[in-house]
Design an enzyme around this catalytic site. Structure first.
Site, mmCIF file in Angstrom:
data_model
loop_
_atom_site.group_PDB
_atom_site.id
_atom_site.type_symbol
_atom_site.label_atom_id
_atom_site.label_comp_id
_atom_site.label_asym_id
_atom_site.label_seq_id
_atom_site.Cartn_x
_atom_site.Cartn_y
_atom_site.Cartn_z
ATOM 1 N N ALA A 154 -11.427 -7.464 6.764
ATOM 2 C CA ALA A 154 -10.030 -7.421 7.375
ATOM 3 C C ALA A 154 -10.436 -6.996 8.974
ATOM 4 O O ALA A 154 -9.746 -7.478 9.790
ATOM 5 C CB ALA A 154 -9.102 -6.757 6.786
ATOM 6 N N HIS A 179 6.024 -0.603 -2.594
ATOM 7 C CA HIS A 179 5.577 0.062 -3.709
ATOM 8 C C HIS A 179 5.747 1.626 -3.682
ATOM 9 O O HIS A 179 4.922 2.300 -4.374
ATOM 10 C CB HIS A 179 4.154 -0.235 -4.065
ATOM 11 C CG HIS A 179 4.223 -1.866 -4.532
ATOM 12 N ND1 HIS A 179 2.856 -2.660 -4.996
ATOM 13 C CD2 HIS A 179 5.248 -2.513 -5.063
ATOM 14 C CE1 HIS A 179 3.311 -3.782 -5.127
ATOM 15 N NE2 HIS A 179 4.564 -3.902 -5.448
ATOM 16 N N ASP A 194 -0.674 4.070 1.110
ATOM 17 C CA ASP A 194 -1.212 5.054 2.100
ATOM 18 C C ASP A 194 -0.205 5.068 3.167
ATOM 19 O O ASP A 194 0.536 4.372 3.410
ATOM 20 C CB ASP A 194 -2.779 4.564 2.102
ATOM 21 C CG ASP A 194 -2.898 3.236 2.880
ATOM 22 O OD1 ASP A 194 -2.059 2.858 3.774
ATOM 23 O OD2 ASP A 194 -3.617 2.402 2.590
ATOM 24 N N SER A 202 -4.636 -9.434 -3.601
ATOM 25 C CA SER A 202 -5.449 -10.517 -4.615
ATOM 26 C C SER A 202 -4.122 -11.356 -5.325
ATOM 27 O O SER A 202 -4.842 -12.403 -6.059
ATOM 28 C CB SER A 202 -5.979 -9.728 -5.815
ATOM 29 O OG SER A 202 -4.796 -8.806 -6.224
ATOM 30 N N ASN A 253 0.750 -1.212 0.000
ATOM 31 C CA ASN A 253 -0.165 -0.051 0.173
ATOM 32 C C ASN A 253 0.887 1.223 0.083
ATOM 33 O O ASN A 253 1.973 1.178 0.565
ATOM 34 C CB ASN A 253 -0.808 -0.043 1.206
ATOM 35 C CG ASN A 253 -1.949 -1.159 1.188
ATOM 36 O OD1 ASN A 253 -2.347 -1.652 -0.100
ATOM 37 N ND2 ASN A 253 -2.617 -1.370 1.994
HETATM 38 P P1 NAD Z 1 -6.198 -5.889 -5.273
HETATM 39 O O1 NAD Z 1 -7.073 -4.497 -5.233
HETATM 40 O O2 NAD Z 1 -5.551 -6.276 -6.257
HETATM 41 O O3 NAD Z 1 -6.688 -6.729 -4.192
HETATM 42 C C1 NAD Z 1 -7.297 -6.414 -2.939
HETATM 43 C C2 NAD Z 1 -7.858 -7.678 -2.360
HETATM 44 O O4 NAD Z 1 -8.148 -7.382 -0.923
HETATM 45 C C3 NAD Z 1 -8.753 -8.774 -3.131
HETATM 46 O O5 NAD Z 1 -8.108 -9.890 -2.715
HETATM 47 C C4 NAD Z 1 -9.946 -8.392 -1.989
HETATM 48 O O6 NAD Z 1 -10.663 -9.773 -1.997
HETATM 49 C C5 NAD Z 1 -9.371 -8.030 -0.935
HETATM 50 N N1 NAD Z 1 -10.343 -7.194 0.025
HETATM 51 C C6 NAD Z 1 -11.142 -6.175 -0.386
HETATM 52 N N2 NAD Z 1 -11.854 -5.657 0.553
HETATM 53 C C7 NAD Z 1 -11.291 -6.334 1.655
HETATM 54 C C8 NAD Z 1 -11.750 -6.400 3.023
HETATM 55 N N3 NAD Z 1 -12.589 -5.446 3.628
HETATM 56 N N4 NAD Z 1 -11.085 -7.194 4.025
HETATM 57 C C9 NAD Z 1 -10.158 -8.069 3.449
HETATM 58 N N5 NAD Z 1 -9.813 -8.112 2.332
HETATM 59 C C10 NAD Z 1 -10.442 -7.280 1.343
HETATM 60 O O7 NAD Z 1 -4.903 -5.135 -4.280
HETATM 61 P P2 NAD Z 1 -3.686 -5.597 -4.043
HETATM 62 O O8 NAD Z 1 -3.183 -7.216 -4.067
HETATM 63 O O9 NAD Z 1 -2.917 -5.001 -2.862
HETATM 64 O O10 NAD Z 1 -2.874 -4.890 -5.471
HETATM 65 C C11 NAD Z 1 -1.505 -4.776 -5.341
HETATM 66 C C12 NAD Z 1 -1.574 -3.265 -5.804
HETATM 67 O O11 NAD Z 1 -2.504 -2.115 -5.483
HETATM 68 C C13 NAD Z 1 -0.367 -2.580 -5.218
HETATM 69 O O12 NAD Z 1 0.650 -2.363 -6.189
HETATM 70 C C14 NAD Z 1 -0.731 -1.374 -4.323
HETATM 71 O O13 NAD Z 1 0.446 -0.544 -4.553
HETATM 72 C C15 NAD Z 1 -2.006 -1.011 -5.187
HETATM 73 N N6 NAD Z 1 -2.900 -0.210 -4.203
HETATM 74 C C16 NAD Z 1 -2.728 0.271 -2.726
HETATM 75 C C17 NAD Z 1 -3.729 0.976 -2.277
HETATM 76 C C18 NAD Z 1 -3.367 1.641 -1.029
HETATM 77 O O14 NAD Z 1 -2.428 2.093 -0.815
HETATM 78 N N7 NAD Z 1 -4.320 1.641 -0.041
HETATM 79 C C19 NAD Z 1 -4.981 1.003 -2.729
HETATM 80 C C20 NAD Z 1 -5.234 0.346 -4.210
HETATM 81 C C21 NAD Z 1 -4.217 -0.117 -4.520
#
Ligand code: NAD
Length: 236
Positions: free
Chosen positions: A222, A111, A96, A180, A94
């Site tokens: 989560a 990242h 954030d 994911s 993440n």
């Molecule tokens: P992704 O979006 O590919 O997958 C999110 C995963 O979280 C999914 O498997 C989904 O089932 C699960 N999920 C969704 N809601 C949930 C909850 N309430 N509780 C538990 N699990 C939940 O995200 P990823 O695998 O982190 O993808 C990688 C990329 O996304 C990274 O490069 C990252 O930098 C970036 N990213 C970061 C942020 C952030 O900083 N918050 C936000 C969006 C994307």
């Protein structure tokens, strides 16, 4: 549950979803409204810097929206770390700052971070919450137009990989939360842990692509499953 002496936790966008920050994939995910090639690659940035900088300016501003706070899952990880007598490393995909705000200390952003920028001329990385414009001047070398988000775009090398691999090679518990399993190299961490025969745990809304490689899986939001899992771990 047994007591573990060295723990590595990997988090993804799912841990921040209930704090109000969009995940990348899935319904309503960030990628539905944006083209990866345009906003998350160096080529996309060279083609249209204003568009890419504006995408990350919006993400950075999102972090400061009222109500965007660490949730029970971020807090549970920080509390566990404070009380764990052994090694604990939190690796996050993440960008954030919710793990920091929750109080996590041994934290690596593989990242990058929305609240940091870097100069492509002098390579200085610095904290900034200001919008970046195509004309933004680097406060270190004064070059204009060379400042970019300190974010790892697709095709770029993630940060801290040497340290992460060292810790994965000696940990006895690997926990993956809210990811994911689509983005490498993070998606490969469970394979490394699995090959070493250590305990691997997935905490996610639903089984991820690599679910079969985990020795244990707990599925649900989560904010419920992460505090529950780490409370049980503390009692061992
Ligand atoms: P992704 O979006 O590919 O997958 C999110 C995963 O979280 C999914 O498997 C989904 O089932 C699960 N999920 C969704 N809601 C949930 C909850 N309430 N509780 C538990 N699990 C939940 O995200 P990823 O695998 O982190 O993808 C990688 C990329 O996304 C990274 O490069 C990252 O930098 C970036 N990213 C970061 C942020 C952030 O900083 N918050 C936000 C969006 C994307």
């Amino acid at each position: 549950m047994r007591r573990y002496s060295s723990i590595v936790v990997l988090t993804g966008a799912g841990i921040s979803a209930e704090s109000g920050i969009q995940t990348f994939r899935g319904g309503g995910g960030l990628w539905e409204g944006h083209d990866i090639e345009e906003v998350a690659t160096f080529d996309g940035y060279v083609r249209n810097p204003r568009k890419v900088l504006s995408f990350y300016n919006d993400r950075r501003r999102d972090l400061r929206r009222a109500g965007i706070e660490p949730n029970a899952a971020h807090l549970a990880l920080a509390e566990f770390e404070r009380n764990h007598p052994g090694e604990f490393l939190l690796v996050t995909q993440n960008v954030d700052d919710l793990h920091e705000r929750a109080g996590s200390r041994e934290l690596r952003h593989m990242h990058g971070e929305l609240d940091k920028v870097r100069c492509q001329r002098c390579h200085q990385v610095y904290s900034s919450r200001e919008d970046i414009e195509p004309s933004t001047q680097c406060p270190w070398c004064m070059a204009a137009g060379r400042v970019r988000p300190h974010i790892v775009w697709f095709g770029e090398m993630p940060f801290h990989m040497d340290e992460i691999h060292l810790r994965l090679a000696r940990c006895d518990l690997f926990v993956s939360i809210g990811t994911s399993g689509n983005v490498y190299p993070a998606a490969g961490f469970v394979e490394l842990a699995h090959q070493r025969g250590i305990t691997t745990v997935e905490l996610n809304l639903e089984p991820s692509e690599g679910a079969a490689l985990f020795s244990e899986g707990h599925y649900g939001p989560a904010t419920t499953i992460v505090p529950e899992f780490f409370a049980r771990l503390r009692q061992t």
